[in-house]
Design a protein around this motif. Structure first.
Motif, PDB file in Angstrom:
ATOM      1  N   GLU A  93       0.828  -1.207   0.000  1.00  0.00           N
ATOM      2  CA  GLU A  93       0.000   0.000   0.000  1.00  0.00           C
ATOM      3  C   GLU A  93       0.862   1.258   0.000  1.00  0.00           C
ATOM      4  OE1 GLU A  93      -2.292  -0.752   3.486  1.00  0.00           O
ATOM      5  OE2 GLU A  93      -3.703  -2.098   2.457  1.00  0.00           O
ATOM      6  N   ILE A  94       1.939   1.255   0.801  1.00  0.00           N
ATOM      7  CA  ILE A  94       2.860   2.399   0.837  1.00  0.00           C
ATOM      8  C   ILE A  94       3.487   2.613  -0.537  1.00  0.00           C
ATOM      9  CG2 ILE A  94       5.090   3.183   1.747  1.00  0.00           C
ATOM     10  CD1 ILE A  94       4.282   1.842   4.413  1.00  0.00           C
ATOM     11  N   TYR A  95       3.913   1.518  -1.160  1.00  0.00           N
ATOM     12  CA  TYR A  95       4.544   1.580  -2.486  1.00  0.00           C
ATOM     13  C   TYR A  95       3.595   2.206  -3.513  1.00  0.00           C
ATOM     14  CZ  TYR A  95       5.926  -0.291  -7.067  1.00  0.00           C
ATOM     15  OH  TYR A  95       6.232  -0.442  -8.399  1.00  0.00           O
ATOM     16  N   ARG A  96       2.379   1.704  -3.562  1.00  0.00           N
ATOM     17  CA  ARG A  96       1.426   2.200  -4.566  1.00  0.00           C
ATOM     18  C   ARG A  96       1.020   3.644  -4.279  1.00  0.00           C
ATOM     19  NH1 ARG A  96      -1.333  -3.489  -4.802  1.00  0.00           N
ATOM     20  NH2 ARG A  96      -0.441  -4.306  -6.741  1.00  0.00           N
ATOM     21  N   GLU A  97       0.791   3.972  -3.032  1.00  0.00           N
ATOM     22  CA  GLU A  97       0.417   5.350  -2.688  1.00  0.00           C
ATOM     23  C   GLU A  97       1.533   6.323  -3.033  1.00  0.00           C
ATOM     24  OE1 GLU A  97      -0.598   5.217   1.428  1.00  0.00           O
ATOM     25  OE2 GLU A  97      -2.439   4.057   1.110  1.00  0.00           O
ATOM     26  N   ALA A  98       2.779   5.941  -2.757  1.00  0.00           N
ATOM     27  CA  ALA A  98       3.910   6.813  -3.073  1.00  0.00           C
ATOM     28  C   ALA A  98       4.056   6.996  -4.580  1.00  0.00           C
ATOM     29  CB  ALA A  98       5.200   6.234  -2.495  1.00  0.00           C
ATOM     30  N   GLY A  99       3.820   5.919  -5.336  1.00  0.00           N
ATOM     31  CA  GLY A  99       3.918   6.008  -6.788  1.00  0.00           C
ATOM     32  C   GLY A  99       2.884   6.943  -7.382  1.00  0.00           C
ATOM     33  N   VAL A 100       1.649   6.812  -6.927  1.00  0.00           N
ATOM     34  CA  VAL A 100       0.576   7.684  -7.424  1.00  0.00           C
ATOM     35  C   VAL A 100       0.843   9.134  -7.021  1.00  0.00           C
ATOM     36  CG1 VAL A 100      -1.874   8.221  -7.208  1.00  0.00           C
ATOM     37  CG2 VAL A 100      -1.138   5.842  -7.480  1.00  0.00           C
ATOM     38  N   LYS A 101       1.286   9.330  -5.785  1.00  0.00           N
ATOM     39  CA  LYS A 101       1.577  10.680  -5.297  1.00  0.00           C
ATOM     40  C   LYS A 101       2.673  11.337  -6.115  1.00  0.00           C
ATOM     41  CE  LYS A 101       2.742  13.217  -1.057  1.00  0.00           C
ATOM     42  NZ  LYS A 101       3.075  13.081   0.394  1.00  0.00           N
ATOM     43  N   ALA A 102       3.633  10.550  -6.599  1.00  0.00           N
ATOM     44  CA  ALA A 102       4.736  11.083  -7.399  1.00  0.00           C
ATOM     45  C   ALA A 102       4.348  11.269  -8.863  1.00  0.00           C
ATOM     46  CB  ALA A 102       5.946  10.167  -7.294  1.00  0.00           C
ATOM     47  N   GLY A 103       3.117  10.902  -9.212  1.00  0.00           N
ATOM     48  CA  GLY A 103       2.636  11.129 -10.570  1.00  0.00           C
ATOM     49  C   GLY A 103       2.815   9.983 -11.534  1.00  0.00           C
ATOM     50  N   HIS A 104       3.125   8.800 -11.026  1.00  0.00           N
ATOM     51  CA  HIS A 104       3.317   7.652 -11.900  1.00  0.00           C
ATOM     52  C   HIS A 104       1.988   6.941 -12.170  1.00  0.00           C
ATOM     53  CE1 HIS A 104       7.608   8.166 -11.480  1.00  0.00           C
ATOM     54  NE2 HIS A 104       7.514   8.092 -10.162  1.00  0.00           N
ATOM     55  N   ASN A 105       1.883   6.345 -13.347  1.00  0.00           N
ATOM     56  CA  ASN A 105       0.693   5.595 -13.721  1.00  0.00           C
ATOM     57  C   ASN A 105       0.616   4.328 -12.867  1.00  0.00           C
ATOM     58  OD1 ASN A 105      -1.303   4.045 -14.892  1.00  0.00           O
ATOM     59  ND2 ASN A 105      -0.576   4.303 -16.975  1.00  0.00           N
ATOM     60  N   PRO A 106      -0.462   4.133 -12.113  1.00  0.00           N
ATOM     61  CA  PRO A 106      -0.564   2.931 -11.259  1.00  0.00           C
ATOM     62  C   PRO A 106      -0.398   1.630 -12.039  1.00  0.00           C
ATOM     63  CG  PRO A 106      -2.332   4.485 -10.772  1.00  0.00           C
ATOM     64  CD  PRO A 106      -1.658   4.988 -12.011  1.00  0.00           C
ATOM     65  N   GLN A 107      -0.773   1.634 -13.325  1.00  0.00           N
ATOM     66  CA  GLN A 107      -0.683   0.411 -14.125  1.00  0.00           C
ATOM     67  C   GLN A 107       0.759   0.003 -14.405  1.00  0.00           C
ATOM     68  OE1 GLN A 107      -3.446  -1.339 -14.816  1.00  0.00           O
ATOM     69  NE2 GLN A 107      -4.526   0.236 -13.645  1.00  0.00           N
ATOM     70  N   THR A 108       1.688   0.943 -14.264  1.00  0.00           N
ATOM     71  CA  THR A 108       3.104   0.622 -14.525  1.00  0.00           C
ATOM     72  C   THR A 108       3.849   0.199 -13.266  1.00  0.00           C
ATOM     73  OG1 THR A 108       3.884   2.901 -14.178  1.00  0.00           O
ATOM     74  CG2 THR A 108       3.098   2.326 -16.383  1.00  0.00           C
TER      75      THR A 108
END
Length: 228
Positions: A93-108
């Motif tokens: 959950e931390i990994y995915r939340e940080a990725g989305v917050k940084a502007g990365h596409n969740p699908q990647t």
């Protein structure tokens, strides 16, 4: 890490993973850091046959590492070498939340689960064959870290329980464990670390064959509709 001060580990990792990601993205690069020599219009060749090399950041139990992997937009390889694997869900959950917050596409943002494992035709056969070598591996590993520890058969059975992270058992047991973890993590890749503790090659090869012939097809059948 060769030739560098171990006290600079975090700084080295941060700087070098940043450089690696840039090298992966650009054919020529000008770069300057604090812990290695600068690059001036350096050509990075040969280029990967695909658009970019898939880069995975290994994460053990550290929330900071999971957050960093997500912020970088790198894939995360989650090492589950023991304990109840449900405890690792917050890292995902931390990994995915940080990725989305940084502007990365969740699908990647892909996730791999890695773990020690061994398969045989029956659960009992797998446990009987793997335990001596797993105990040997643990003894050697603990000694290197300055601790003396013996993994008893009872400890081993607990580690291999359905809700724990040691993948030892019949093909059906391993399949069920991977699928249950997939429900928790939604991961894209499973990596079995089999060749440990001096396990004979014949047994390593047989376990790999079981993964390829029985476990992998069952996993694909069960998850195909999820990823379509």
């Amino acid at each position: 890490m060769f030739g560098y001060d171990q006290a600079d580990y975090e700084k080295l990792f941060a700087e070098k993973i940043d450089l690696l990601l840039q090298l992966n993205d650009k054919e020529r690069i000008t770069w300057n850091g604090r812990l290695r020599k600068p690059l001036n219009d350096a050509e990075i060749a040969p280029r990967p046959v695909q658009q970019a090399l898939p880069i995975w950041v290994g994460v053990g139990g550290s929330p900071e590492s999971a957050e960093r992997a997500g912020t970088l937009g790198a894939n995360m390889a989650l090492a589950i070498l023991g304990g109840e694997y449900a405890k690792f869900k917050p890292l995902v959950e931390i990994y995915r939340e940080a990725g989305v917050k940084a502007g990365h596409n969740p699908q990647t943002l892909q996730i791999a689960v890695t773990g020690h494992g061994y398969g045989a035709k029956t659960s009992q056969q797998a446990r009987d064959e793997f335990y001596p070598y797993y105990a040997n591996y643990c003894k050697h590993f603990m000694r290197r870290s300055g601790r003396e520890s013996i993994i008893t058969l009872g400890d081993f059975e607990q580690l291999a329980a359905p809700n724990h992270g040691l993948f030892v058992g019949s093909p059906q047991e391993i399949t069920e464990k991977i699928l249950h973890q997939h429900e928790l993590f939604g991961h894209n890749r499973f990596i079995a670390q089999i060749d440990i503790g001096g396990l004979p090659f014949s047994q390593v090869a047989a376990a790999i064959e079981l993964l390829a012939a029985e476990v992998a097809p069952a996993i694909r059948r069960a998850t195909t509709h999820i990823h379509q």
